[in-house]
Design an enzyme around this catalytic site. Sequence first.
Site, PDB file in Angstrom:
ATOM      1  CG  HIS A 276      -1.988  -1.051   1.178  1.00  0.00           C
ATOM      2  ND1 HIS A 276      -3.221  -0.860   0.610  1.00  0.00           N
ATOM      3  CD2 HIS A 276      -1.973  -2.333   1.620  1.00  0.00           C
ATOM      4  CE1 HIS A 276      -3.937  -1.979   0.726  1.00  0.00           C
ATOM      5  NE2 HIS A 276      -3.203  -2.880   1.324  1.00  0.00           N
ATOM      6  CG  ASP A 356      -3.306  -3.794   4.906  1.00  0.00           C
ATOM      7  OD1 ASP A 356      -2.402  -2.987   5.213  1.00  0.00           O
ATOM      8  OD2 ASP A 356      -4.251  -3.509   4.156  1.00  0.00           O
ATOM      9  CD  GLU A 357      -5.617  -5.907   1.331  1.00  0.00           C
ATOM     10  OE1 GLU A 357      -6.696  -6.401   1.058  1.00  0.00           O
ATOM     11  OE2 GLU A 357      -5.399  -4.678   1.298  1.00  0.00           O
ATOM     12  CB  SER A 358       2.833  -6.912   2.031  1.00  0.00           C
ATOM     13  OG  SER A 358       2.784  -5.656   2.610  1.00  0.00           O
ATOM     14  CG  HIS A 359      -1.348  -9.632  -1.895  1.00  0.00           C
ATOM     15  ND1 HIS A 359      -1.485 -10.275  -0.682  1.00  0.00           N
ATOM     16  CD2 HIS A 359      -2.558  -9.067  -2.153  1.00  0.00           C
ATOM     17  CE1 HIS A 359      -2.719 -10.102  -0.220  1.00  0.00           C
ATOM     18  NE2 HIS A 359      -3.385  -9.368  -1.088  1.00  0.00           N
TER      19      HIS A 359
END
Length: 541
Positions: A276, A356-359
């Site tokens: 993000h 979060d969501e550190s893909h």
Amino acid sequence: MILHLKKILSLFLFLTFLAGLQSCEKEIVFPKTDLADNNVIPKPLQTTATNSGFNLNKSSIIYNTKDVLEFDKISKSLSKEIEAKIGLELAINDKQNKKRTNNIYIEQVEDKELKNAEAYKLSISKDSIVLRASNAEGAFRGIQTLIQLIPETSNDTLASYKMWLVPTGQIIDKPNFKYRGFMLDVARHFFSVEEVKKQIDILTYYKINMLHLHLSDDQGWRIEIKSWPKLTTVGGLTEVGGGKGGFYTQDDYKELVAYAAERFITIIPEIDMPGHTNAASVSYPQLNGNAPKLKQVKNMDGGISTIDVNLKPYMGTEVGFSTFDANKEDVYEFIDDVVREIAAISPGPYFHIGGDESHVTKKKDYILFINKVEKIVQNNGKIMIGWDEITQASIGSTTIAQHWEKEANAVIAAKKGLKVILSPGKKAYLDMQYDTLSKFGLHWAAYIPVDTAYNWIPESYIKGLPKENILGIEAPLWSETISNSDELEYLAYPRLIGYAELGWSTKENLNWEDYRKRLAAQKEFLDRKSIKYYPSKLIDW
Ligand code: TNX
């Protein structure tokens, strides 16, 4: 002699007349009241009714314990709110017109029943209202209850003057959870200082005590960092859908912090990382951890520069494509500057690092990154909070995990001795649509109508997560689909009022049918504050 007697007699008659007048006043017959049947939200811990009435009128005076600085402020705040609600201006600590009855007393007391910092006891009798608390914070929560108990309309048939009848009895109250939060995403769409203050007023009324601001994301960076100015001069100019973005100067942010603090609300700043982070990397490309796609371009002065075409301002709503470089020392120096500058203007104990969501961050890099950032946050004197993915790292037990997606992560957190904030997407996400017809919102986690939002019990929601590990609950409002106060309020209200109750009231006091009726009664307050709530058909507004 006779003249003398006559004089005495007429004086006697006059005095009896006066006394008669007074007793006339006293003889107002109050209709039977029931304090236990009030509309207060969140539902107080214990309420006992004594079925009579306190006569609030223009001669009522507010007195508070002297020599306790903050208690003067509590009286002022009560008087201001009473005036805003019913137009009655009450004197404060008026020594000249001291009389025994019809006053409101706010007292600082040492009482073992009031050990919790937010606890208060409200005793309402025919003659007086006494609010007791061990400190200003408890008294402040208490005045919210009192304001809610004062009827909107005066009881004009009972007396020859305007009076408001407050039901008598006693309320003893304290919160079930220490952390009762609302999160606003000011990154996907920016919300101004004035817009945020309006929401703080509503949080105050329902005893929410934490305001988490999501200050950075792929689409925008929203807080001035003096040592890295491009974060806002470049990263602050975009938002979802291509709008003009915006950011808080440090002075704006301080103004919000102070406004919240006066209402005993803590602001929790969040800088989301390592994912993000597109807006930060667009501002400072050296932070970027994604492989660059370099291209040579001609400058206006004829020179040539190399740019990374993968790094461009982002206005869409996909998540999980950006990352900081976890293996560069410079990146941690940058983070230290950012955390230090924000921590210096955030008096609260917490700093939220997202996580979060550190893909696109490799797992080993993610773990290394979270471990290092935890130290940076601690070295800057703050307790770290992160979304539940951070439990993959080897974080210490003072760190707090915020559950949003995987229940297993919340259980791992508890096993590591961490405290958990509950924000389950399926129940507590304010950006979820109410139903398929809702104008704004998403539905990846669920549709959340007003009853679903209310009907869950935080302490038994996740199996294997004991109550001791639950710091509290928070309702996040992500702003991909909303860009102004009206849209914000459509998604937030009335659901946020229910989350306020889930955080404050004990499970024995949670009851949908009873809550539904109390919620309907909030209409007058919400209208008075110009809150554009969603008029759910489940409520008889
Ligand atoms: C998931 S919840 C996100 C956000 C989105 C949100 C939309 C979380 C920690 N991450 O980036 O805005 O879903 O509902």
